[in-house]
Design a protein around this motif. Structure first.
Motif, PDB file in Angstrom:
ATOM      1  N   VAL A 282     -47.596  -6.789  -3.000  1.00  0.00           N
ATOM      2  CA  VAL A 282     -46.206  -6.752  -2.512  1.00  0.00           C
ATOM      3  C   VAL A 282     -45.373  -7.817  -3.202  1.00  0.00           C
ATOM      4  N   PHE A 283     -45.918  -9.017  -3.330  1.00  0.00           N
ATOM      5  CA  PHE A 283     -45.180 -10.100  -3.992  1.00  0.00           C
ATOM      6  C   PHE A 283     -44.825  -9.707  -5.427  1.00  0.00           C
ATOM      7  N   ASN A 284     -45.798  -9.234  -6.187  1.00  0.00           N
ATOM      8  CA  ASN A 284     -45.545  -8.873  -7.579  1.00  0.00           C
ATOM      9  C   ASN A 284     -44.559  -7.711  -7.687  1.00  0.00           C
ATOM     10  N   TYR A 285     -44.669  -6.770  -6.757  1.00  0.00           N
ATOM     11  CA  TYR A 285     -43.761  -5.615  -6.762  1.00  0.00           C
ATOM     12  C   TYR A 285     -42.318  -6.058  -6.522  1.00  0.00           C
ATOM     13  N   LEU A 286     -42.131  -6.948  -5.543  1.00  0.00           N
ATOM     14  CA  LEU A 286     -40.777  -7.437  -5.238  1.00  0.00           C
ATOM     15  C   LEU A 286     -40.211  -8.255  -6.389  1.00  0.00           C
ATOM     16  N   MET A 287     -41.039  -9.088  -7.008  1.00  0.00           N
ATOM     17  CA  MET A 287     -40.544  -9.887  -8.126  1.00  0.00           C
ATOM     18  C   MET A 287     -40.116  -8.997  -9.289  1.00  0.00           C
ATOM     19  N   ALA A 288     -40.880  -7.935  -9.536  1.00  0.00           N
ATOM     20  CA  ALA A 288     -40.514  -7.011 -10.617  1.00  0.00           C
ATOM     21  C   ALA A 288     -39.176  -6.335 -10.319  1.00  0.00           C
ATOM     22  N   PHE A 289     -38.964  -5.980  -9.057  1.00  0.00           N
ATOM     23  CA  PHE A 289     -37.695  -5.357  -8.660  1.00  0.00           C
ATOM     24  C   PHE A 289     -36.527  -6.332  -8.818  1.00  0.00           C
TER      25      PHE A 289
END
Length: 915
Positions: free
Chosen positions: A852-859
């Motif tokens: 989730v953290f990596n997904y949000l940072m990519a967004f």
């Protein structure tokens, strides 16, 4: 707003914040906002110790994440807290209360807001002081050792020139310690520590009631600083600290018979509003504030966009407050002398109240409150501030608001107005009475940048009509006029005729319409409305001479009829009431009937209010009622339920409607999802000197992704509402360590599907949306988004981009375990300046949290690629998401401001480099 809730989240088990007040720490010429909390720690053998916890804070301190521990001052035997009244401030009516805190090593000076809440705070501190009883052991404060607070400044602060002998401040009331016990024989001084029966308490017999008389200036100052002493006898009775049944009956009858002993007298009110566009004052304000020949009796002056900086948005302090306060004070009408009654500010929204000095004695019950309506309902870039007070026997509420911007956002403006009306509540001196809302006043004056625009006409047509001075033709297209006619906002309010050209938008420093790239259409954004009886508007105009801002200031002059007491008729009325009460002394036990005793709330949803009501009908005996705690319970009801009012008073043959409000939020959703809690409760309605009545509450809660753990949602491949309740409960209670062991469970999703739905929607529709994550959405749209997520009907999702963005933030806030787990929190702060080490910490998170953290940072990085359009930058996103992704663990120590900035720096690293 009760900010002690935010402090309570920072405390350890056994520690309790009894009361909190927001104040200003004064260090020389410096002014720094602080939240002061009185914290009690229960020791063995039921002993107690107290300390003052000082916090830096955001303006809207709602949760523990909004405050940061700055300093702790134990209430030891050498602790004193004195209200100091410098001679130079004798005539500042209702000004903030200045208090001086002293210990053997420390001296601090605070300004606390004038009003009943500050008085209650000082009373609680006084009760908490250990005193000098030799039989009582000295406090040891061992429980404070867990707080590694920064060392306080040791240099004593010298008070401003008190002009007192032998170093003793003139005119102060000792609040605690200092070699004096607090008892009923204490002189009332400022009225802060009087016995409950002291301070102009009205006794049963009218001959014992205080006579009304002219007061000296020093007496006026004493009266104003203590809202228990007032000149108006109606206000005086309403403000008594101890409300016995007889006192309450007297009060109620006096209010009912008010017309028998009062007459109407007109007072001249100046009401002004000015959006200053973040500018400092550059010109004299007298063309706006002193344009009339007659000096007003009362000034109500409101500002918006006082400070547009990010520091003012995310934190509270701004130098602009003092600059504009000084500019106003120097520009009041030269034909009179004025006293400042109150100043209240929420970020850039500020309201000032002044009265002529000769009216000072007749102002009472001054309270001020704020409501933020910005993103997530808490940011103060939009919202309202209000001051309420009594002038003689008339209650007045002045509201200054800044509503949502942009021509298409009229529904958002309507919602802002409704939020301010519903959430703006003023505490009463009698704690048994429910808070006062805006509508519960005789006179309401509403001013501000309401931001309603002119619709359906293009810019050139609008300008042409203005050039022709065809204001009434143009007014037909005014959004506020249309919305008022539709009864969606300001129902019952009146606005004067608009005979001046629109006040927005101009090129700063000129009278020319906006020539920027956006070329905003002119609009009457800045308005003044009123509601009440005996109000006559004398003028309503703009002031083109002022050119500091892209708005023009607006003013209105009113003659307002205020009820003034006729002394002889008042005494006669009081005597009649007391005589009638004498006949009721031996009345029967009170008894009431309830219209309903069983309440079923069906299909309760996350953050969707449900209400049911019932009526209490009283018999022939006056009675007081209240909902009381059941044995071994800390509250009269479960945290998702509220009764309004929860206590009150009924005259014979009268009735009151009670509303039961059921609202599930992030604090209660997880237990309901897991089945640990259910929509079940019993309320006990108690009559003073009477019996108890039992009310049954039942219902069912529809589980939601909001309030569910990340790992639980990853194992819910089906929508949460399609799963059996037993499955939802099992997955919600599943430990995160078990969830990481995929060999024992079915194949989970990499991230919660609900999170993907919202981010994907924003990626497809809002990647270039201006003010994303900074402007709030619409509440009905949030409910639609929640339903789409919980049912899996993503194809039906149709909402404003801002609504989806706010739903994403609310989803992250509702997670019982934040994205960055509590266990990794301190390491994240430690490595906030080390990108490699920070990435290593993230790599150690449980799989689903890491995903989730990596997904949000990519967004967020994708958003930043479009910053030229959406105007987002790394600092804004780090500030918004820092407190959501990294939350403080449930431990005593909280972040100071430095640590909070480290959390933002930690997120900033991932925004400026590839994940």
């Amino acid at each position: 707003m009760d900010q002690s809730v935010a402090i309570q989240e920072t405390l350890a088990e056994g520690e309790y914040c009894t009361i909190a007040v927001q104040g200003v720490l004064c260090k020389g010429d410096s002014r720094q906002s602080r939240l002061l909390g009185l914290v009690r720690c229960r020791l063995e053998n039921d002993a107690q110790e107290h300390a003052l916890f000082l916090y830096t804070h955001r303006r809207m301190a709602i949760t523990g994440d909004d405050v940061s521990l700055d300093q702790i001052v134990p209430l030891s035997r050498d602790f004193t807290l004195e209200e100091v009244s410098p001679d130079g401030e004798v005539y500042i009516l209702g000004s903030d209360v200045t208090v001086q805190l002293d210990t053997a090593e420390l001296r601090l000076v605070f300004q606390l807001p004038f009003g009943s809440h500050t008085r209650m705070f000082l009373q609680e501190v006084a009760r908490a002081c250990p005193g000098f009883d030799p039989e009582t052991r000295d406090p040891e404060f061992l429980w404070l050792s867990r707080y590694r607070c920064a060392e306080p400044e040791t240099q004593s602060l010298k008070p401003r020139e008190w002009n007192s002998d032998a170093g003793t401040p003139s005119g102060f009331t000792l609040i605690g310690g200092g070699g004096s016990n607090l008892d009923s024989s204490r002189t009332n001084g400022r009225g802060l520590l009087m016995d409950q029966s002291s301070g102009a308490r009205c006794s049963d017999k009218p001959e014992n009631c205080p006579t009304r008389q002219n007061k000296s200036k020093s007496e006026i100052t004493d009266m104003v600083r203590s809202s228990t002493i007032t000149v108006s006898d109606k206000a005086h009775i309403l403000s008594m600290q101890k409300f016995g049944l007889r006192d309450t009956i007297v009060k109620s009858h006096l209010v009912q018979k008010e017309e028998d002993y009062t007459y109407i007298q007109n007072f001249r009110f100046f009401v002004g509003t000015y959006n200053v566009n973040g500018q400092s004052p550059k010109e004299c304000l007298r063309p706006w504030l002193s344009h009339s020949a007659q000096a007003p009796d009362v000034y109500c002056v409101g500002f918006q966009e006082l400070d547009l900086s990010k520091e003012a948005f995310f934190f509270h302090d701004t130098p602009k407050e003092e600059e504009w306060f000084k500019a106003v004070s120097e520009s009041l009408h030269p034909g009179a002398k004025y006293a400042k009654v109150k100043l209240i500010r929420l970020v850039g929204i500020m309201l000032l109240l002044y009265v002529k000095q000769e009216h000072a004695a007749y102002i009472s019950e001054v309270e001020a409150e704020t409501v933020g309506t910005g993103i997530m309902g808490r940011m103060g870039n939009k919202g309202g501030v209000a001051i309420r007070f009594q002038l003689h026997n008339t209650s007045i509420c002045v509201v200054n608001s800044h509503l949502a911007a942009h021509i298409e956002e009229y529904e958002r403006r309507n919602q802002d107005y409704k939020d301010i009306c519903s959430r703006m509540q003023f505490s009463q001196v009698d704690p048994s009475l429910p808070p006062l809302t805006i509508s519960k006043h005789d006179v309401i004056l509403w001013l501000g940048d309401l931001n309603y625009r002119i619709e359906e006409l293009d810019v050139e047509k609008v300008k042409a009509l203005i050039e022709e001075k065809a204001f009434q033709t143009l007014y037909a297209y005014d959004q506020l006029k249309i919305q008022v006619a539709a009864k969606t906002v300001f129902e019952g309010f009146t606005e004067g005729e608009l005979t001046f050209q629109p006040t927005y938008k101009y090129d700063t420093g000129s009278d020319e319409w906006d020539t920027s790239e956006k070329c905003r259409a002119p609009a009457w954004c800045d308005r003044i409305l009123w509601k009440g009886k005996n109000i006559s508007q004398l003028s309503y105009q703009s002031h083109m001479a002022l050119k500091t801002s892209d708005h023009k200031p607006v003013s209105s002059m009113f003659d307002i009829g205020v009820r003034v007491v006729n002394e002889e008729l008042y005494r006669k009325t009081l005597e009649e009431i007391v005589r009638s009460l004498d006949k009721m002394e031996n009345a029967n036990i009170p008894s009431v009937s309830l219209s309903k005793r069983e309440f079923c709330f069906e299909n309760v949803k996350y953050m969707q209010l449900q209400t049911q009501s019932f009526t209490i009908h009283n018999g022939q005996v006056p009675c007081q009622f209240e909902f009381i705690n059941k044995p071994d319970e800390e509250s009269y009801c479960k945290p998702w339920l509220t009764a309004k009012p929860s206590r009150g008073f009924l005259l014979p043959d009268s009735h009151v409607e009670i509303e039961l409000e059921l609202f599930v939020n992030k604090a209660t959703a997880t237990k309901l999802n897991s089945g640990k809690d259910k929509i079940e409760d019993i309320l006990v309605l108690h009559l003073i000197r009477g019996k108890d009545y039992f009310l049954s509450v039942s219902g069912n809660y529809l589980p939601s992704c909001f309030g569910s753990p990340i790992h639980s949602l990853c194992y819910m491949r089906e929508p949460i509402l399609d799963l059996p309740l037993e499955t939802v409960s099992r997955l919600t209670l599943m430990p995160v360590q078990t969830a990481d062991d995929r060999s024992q469970l079915e194949n989970p999703l990499e991230i919660p599907k609900e999170l993907w739905m919202m981010v994907d929607y924003l990626y497809r529709n809002a990647i270039q949306q201006e003010d994303l994550f900074q402007q709030p959405g619409l509440r009905p749209e949030f409910e639609h988004i929640r339903d789409c997520l919980d049912t899996g009907m993503i194809d039906n999702l149709c909402a404003n981009n801002h609504s989806v963005a706010e739903a994403l933030l609310l989803f992250l806030e509702s997670l019982p375990e934040p994205v960055v787990c509590y266990s990794a929190y301190h390491k994240c702060l430690e490595f906030s300046g080390n990108c490699v080490a920070s990435k290593q910490v993230i790599s150690t998170l449980p799989t689903f949290h890491k995903n989730v953290f990596n997904y949000l940072m990519a967004f967020l990085q994708e958003l930043l690629k479009n910053s030229a359009k959406n105007h987002l930058d790394e600092n804004i996103l780090a500030s918004i998401f820092g407190s959501l992704l990294l939350r403080n663990p449930a431990r005593p120590q909280k972040l100071d401001m430095t640590e909070k900035k480290k959390a933002q720096e930690f997120i900033h690293q991932f925004l400026s480099s590839p994940v």
